[in-house]
Design a protein around this motif. Structure first.
Motif, PDB file in Angstrom:
ATOM      1  N   UNK A 139       5.465   9.672  20.047  1.00 40.61           N
ATOM      2  CA  UNK A 139       5.608   8.234  20.293  1.00 40.61           C
ATOM      3  C   UNK A 139       4.365   7.467  19.882  1.00 40.61           C
ATOM      4  N   UNK A 140       3.209   8.039  20.189  1.00 47.17           N
ATOM      5  CA  UNK A 140       1.968   7.332  19.960  1.00 47.17           C
ATOM      6  C   UNK A 140       1.556   7.394  18.484  1.00 47.17           C
ATOM      7  N   UNK A 141       2.027   8.427  17.772  1.00 46.43           N
ATOM      8  CA  UNK A 141       1.660   8.615  16.365  1.00 46.43           C
ATOM      9  C   UNK A 141       2.587   7.839  15.441  1.00 46.43           C
ATOM     10  N   UNK A 142       3.842   7.770  15.843  1.00 47.36           N
ATOM     11  CA  UNK A 142       4.898   7.274  14.984  1.00 47.36           C
ATOM     12  C   UNK A 142       4.587   5.898  14.386  1.00 47.36           C
ATOM     13  N   UNK A 143       4.154   4.983  15.234  1.00 51.27           N
ATOM     14  CA  UNK A 143       3.989   3.608  14.763  1.00 51.27           C
ATOM     15  C   UNK A 143       2.894   3.452  13.706  1.00 51.27           C
ATOM     16  N   UNK A 144       1.676   3.931  13.939  1.00 52.40           N
ATOM     17  CA  UNK A 144       0.655   3.747  12.896  1.00 52.40           C
ATOM     18  C   UNK A 144       1.042   4.372  11.562  1.00 52.40           C
ATOM     19  N   UNK A 145       1.748   5.520  11.614  1.00 55.65           N
ATOM     20  CA  UNK A 145       2.156   6.161  10.363  1.00 55.65           C
ATOM     21  C   UNK A 145       3.195   5.310   9.647  1.00 55.65           C
ATOM     22  N   UNK A 146       4.230   4.897  10.390  1.00 57.15           N
ATOM     23  CA  UNK A 146       5.279   4.072   9.788  1.00 57.15           C
ATOM     24  C   UNK A 146       4.696   2.793   9.212  1.00 57.15           C
ATOM     25  N   UNK A 147       3.894   2.100  10.022  1.00 54.01           N
ATOM     26  CA  UNK A 147       3.359   0.811   9.589  1.00 54.01           C
ATOM     27  C   UNK A 147       2.497   0.963   8.340  1.00 54.01           C
ATOM     28  N   UNK A 148       1.636   1.986   8.328  1.00 52.25           N
ATOM     29  CA  UNK A 148       0.728   2.143   7.189  1.00 52.25           C
ATOM     30  C   UNK A 148       1.505   2.475   5.913  1.00 52.25           C
ATOM     31  N   UNK A 168      -0.708   5.705   3.393  1.00 53.82           N
ATOM     32  CA  UNK A 168      -0.164   6.684   4.341  1.00 53.82           C
ATOM     33  C   UNK A 168      -1.290   7.555   4.895  1.00 53.82           C
ATOM     34  N   UNK A 169      -2.211   7.935   4.032  1.00 54.09           N
ATOM     35  CA  UNK A 169      -3.319   8.792   4.469  1.00 54.09           C
ATOM     36  C   UNK A 169      -4.151   8.097   5.540  1.00 54.09           C
ATOM     37  N   UNK A 170      -4.406   6.794   5.383  1.00 54.00           N
ATOM     38  CA  UNK A 170      -5.206   6.153   6.433  1.00 54.00           C
ATOM     39  C   UNK A 170      -4.401   6.030   7.717  1.00 54.00           C
ATOM     40  N   UNK A 171      -3.087   5.849   7.601  1.00 54.94           N
ATOM     41  CA  UNK A 171      -2.243   5.864   8.796  1.00 54.94           C
ATOM     42  C   UNK A 171      -2.309   7.212   9.503  1.00 54.94           C
ATOM     43  N   UNK A 172      -2.287   8.286   8.725  1.00 47.70           N
ATOM     44  CA  UNK A 172      -2.330   9.629   9.308  1.00 47.70           C
ATOM     45  C   UNK A 172      -3.685   9.910   9.959  1.00 47.70           C
ATOM     46  N   UNK A 173      -4.755   9.336   9.392  1.00 42.19           N
ATOM     47  CA  UNK A 173      -6.072   9.512  10.022  1.00 42.19           C
ATOM     48  C   UNK A 173      -6.086   8.856  11.393  1.00 42.19           C
TER      49      UNK A 173
END
Lengths: 255, 255
Positions: B123-132, B171-176
Motif C-alpha cells: 500500500x505504501x509503495x504503490x503510489x510513489x511507483x505509479x505516480x513516478x 520509474x527508477x526514482x519512484x522505486x528509490x
C-alpha cells in the motif's frame, strides 16, 4: 530505389502562431527527383515549413503529384538528432524498422546500416551509446538513420550544421550521391551548401514569408566549390542575407 | 573519501548519543548508551536476527509486489484514457487515507501473519511507483514522438519502444522512494498486530522496559533499510544504464 519519387506540392492558406500570420496564401513545390534548397534567416519559418510537409504540424495541404498519399513516403531529419539514448548507434539507425516491426529482413538491413555507418566514419562506434558521441557524430548517426528509411521524399533540416568543415564537405557529397533522384528538401544556413547541392534554390524572408528563387550555376550537383560563378553567387547571397538581418533589427555590435 | 566521511559522521553521532546519556543522567531503561546497545545486540543476536529475517521477507515481498503493481498501473494509466478516468481519482483517494488507520483493518482481514504486513508495504509503495512511472510516461520528448509518427510507427510500438524506456529513469526514482518507505509499511503492520518481526520485538522490549534491546533491534532495522536502499540503487542504475551515474553533479559542472 523501387519507385519513382513524386513531386510535392505544398499550399498553406493561412497559418499564424500570433497576431501576424507566418504563412498567407503560400505555395511551394518540391520537384520530383530533385534537391530543393531553402535558405533564410533564423526564425523566418523554414523549420515550420518542413514540419508542415512532414505532417507533424497541421495546417497545410501537402500532396504528391502522382496522386497517391504521402504518408509512409517521407523521411525526416530534424534539427536535433533525436537519437534514443538507450539504443546503440546501430540500433538507432534501424529505429524505423524496429518501430514498424519489420524484423524479417534484419540481416540485410543491419549489413546495409553497418556499411553506411562505416562510410560516415562511425564504423568503430556501432555499439556506442549516443551520450558517448560528439555532436557531429550524433548528427551523422541521424543522417544514416534518415537514409536507412529509404523513402522517396527526404526532408532535412540543417543536417550538417554540427559538423566540422571537412566532414561536412564529405557528407554533402555522400548524401548527394545516395539521395540522387530522390525528392529532397534541404534547409540550410549555408549559401555554399545550398549552391553546391541544390537543383533549385529559394531564399525565404519576411512575415508573412515570401520566397525568391536564386539561379544556381548550370552544372549538375554536387557542384565544384572552386567554380568562380558559384563563389560569386555565394558572396551575393551572403551580402543579401546579412542586409536582411540588418533590416530585421540586428547588426553586429548593436544588440 | 566517501567512506571516511560516513565513518566520521557515524562516530560523531555515537559520541553525541553518549554525551546526551552522560549529561541527562537518564537511567539505562529510558536511554541506554551505545555500549549498552552493542552489548544487547551481541547477547541477543540470534533472537534479533530471527525476527529481522521475517521483517526482511515482508519488506522485500512488499517491494516486489508494490513495484510490479505500481508499474502496471502507471502503464495502464498512460496507455488508456478510460483507465485514467476511473483509476486516477481512486489513486488520489487511496493516498488521502492514512496507512496507519488501515493497518488494524488489514490485520483483521489478513491475519497476524506475513500477508497483512506485505499488504501494508504494498500500500505504501504503490503510489510513489505509479505516480513516478505515469509522470515519466507522459513526459516523452515530443521530438521522438514526431519522429516515430513520420516513421509510421503504431501506438503500441511507440509505447513499447519509446515511451516506456524514456520513462524508466522516472520509474527508477519512484522505486528509490518506494525502497526507502517500504520498511515503514512492514514495521507499522507488525506494530499493530503480529507474532514476529522486528516491530513485534521492539514493541515487546518497550513494554518490558528493555530499551537496550529495542535500540538494538532498531539498529538492525536501520542497517537493513540502508543496505536494501543501496542494493536497489545499484540495480536501478544498471536498468537505466544510459543515464549519467550522478546526474546532479554532472549537470552542475557541465551547464
Amino acid at each position: 530505389m523501387p519507385e519513382r519519387p513524386p513531386g510535392v506540392d505544398v499550399s498553406v492558406a493561412q497559418l499564424a502562431f500570433d497576431a501576424s500570420p507566418l504563412f498567407d496564401s503560400f505555395r511551394f513545390r518540391l520537384e520530383a527527383g530533385r534537391w530543393t534548397c531553402l535558405l533564410g534567416p533564423s526564425g523566418v519559418g523554414k523549420t515550420t515549413l518542413v514540419r508542415l510537409i512532414a505532417g507533424i504540424l497541421e495546417g497545410a495541404s501537402v500532396t504528391a503529384d502522382d496522386g497517391r498519399p504521402l504518408s509512409g513516403r517521407i523521411a525526416w531529419m530534424a534539427q536535433g538528432d533525436l537519437l534514443l539514448p538507450w539504443l546503440s548507434v546501430l540500433e538507432n539507425v534501424l529505429l524505423g524498422h524496429r518501430l514498424r516491426g519489420q524484423r524479417r529482413s534484419r540481416p540485410e538491413l543491419a549489413a546495409r546500416a553497418r556499411e553506411l555507418l562505416v562510410r560516415v566514419g562511425l564504423g568503430e562506434r556501432l555499439d556506442a551509446l549516443p551520450h558517448t558521441l560528439s555532436g557531429g557524430m550524433r548528427q551523422r548517426v541521424a543522417l544514416v538513420r534518415t537514409l536507412m528509411e529509404e523513402r522517396p521524399v527526404v526532408l532535412m533540416d540543417e543536417p550538417f550544421s554540427a559538423l566540422d568543415a571537412v566532414t561536412r564537405f564529405r557528407l554533402q557529397e555522400l548524401a548527394a550521391r545516395l539521395l540522387a533522384r530522390h525528392t529532397v528538401l534541404l534547409v540550410t544556413h549555408s549559401p555554399l551548401e545550398a549552391l553546391r547541392l541544390g537543383h533549385r534554390l529559394w531564399v525565404m524572408t519576411g512575415r508573412p514569408v515570401r520566397l525568391r528563387e536564386v539561379r544556381p550555376p548550370p552544372a549538375q550537383p554536387p557542384r565544384d566549390v572552386t567554380d568562380p560563378a558559384l563563389l560569386r553567387i555565394e558572396g551575393e547571397l551572403l551580402r543579401e542575407l546579412a542586409a536582411g538581418q540588418e533590416v530585421a533589427g540586428w547588426a553586429p555590435g548593436a544588440r | 573519501m566517501g567512506a571516511w566521511r560516513a565513518l566520521t559522521t557515524a562516530l560523531g553521532l555515537l559520541l553525541a548519543w553518549q554525551l546526551v546519556v552522560w549529561a541527562s543522567g537518564a537511567p539505562p531503561f529510558i536511554l541506554p548508551g551505545p555500549l549498552a546497545v552493542a552489548r544487547a545486540l551481541a547477547a541477543r543476536l540470534t533472537l534479533i536476527l530471527e525476527h529481522a529475517a521475517i521483517t526482511a521477507v515482508e519488506i522485500v515481498l512488499g517491494l516486489i509486489i508494490g513495484a510490479l503493481l505500481g508499474s502496471l498501473s502507471g502503464l495502464l494509466l498512460a496507455a488508456f484514457r478510460t483507465a485514467r478516468r476511473w483509476l486516477l481519482p481512486l489513486l488520489v483517494i487511496s493516498q488521502a487515507l492514512p496507512v496507519f488507520a488501515l493497518a488494524p483493518l488489514l490485520v483483521l482481514w489478513l491475519g497476524y501473519g506475513l500477508a497483512s504486513k506485505v499488504a501494508m508495504a504494498v500500500l505504501i509503495i504503490y503510489f510513489p511507483v505509479t505516480a513516478a512511472f505515469f509522470d515519466g510516461l507522459r513526459r516523452t520528448d515530443p521530438g521522438w514522438l514526431e519522429l516515430a509518427r513520420v516513421m509510421n510507427a503504431g501506438r503500441h510500438a511507440v509505447l513499447w519502444h519509446i515511451r516506456v524506456p524514456a520513462a524508466l529513469p522516472a520509474l527508477a526514482s519512484g522505486l528509490r522512494v518506494a525502497t526507502s518507505v517500504a520498511p515503514i509499511g512492514a514495521v507499522v503492520g507488525e506494530w499493530v498486530g503480529s507474532s514476529a518481526g522486528l516491530g513485534f520485538l521492539m514493541l515487546h522490549a518497550n513494554a518490558r522496559m528493555q530499551a537496550d534491546l529495542l535500540f538494538a533491534a532498531l539498529v538492525v532495522l536501520a542497517a537493513m533499510a540502508v543496505g536494501l536502499y543501496f542494493a536497489v540503487d545499484r540495480l536501478l542504475s544498471r536498468l537505466v544504464f544510459w543515464e549519467p551515474r550522478d546526474p546532479g553533479l554532472g549537470r552542475e559542472d557541465g551547464a
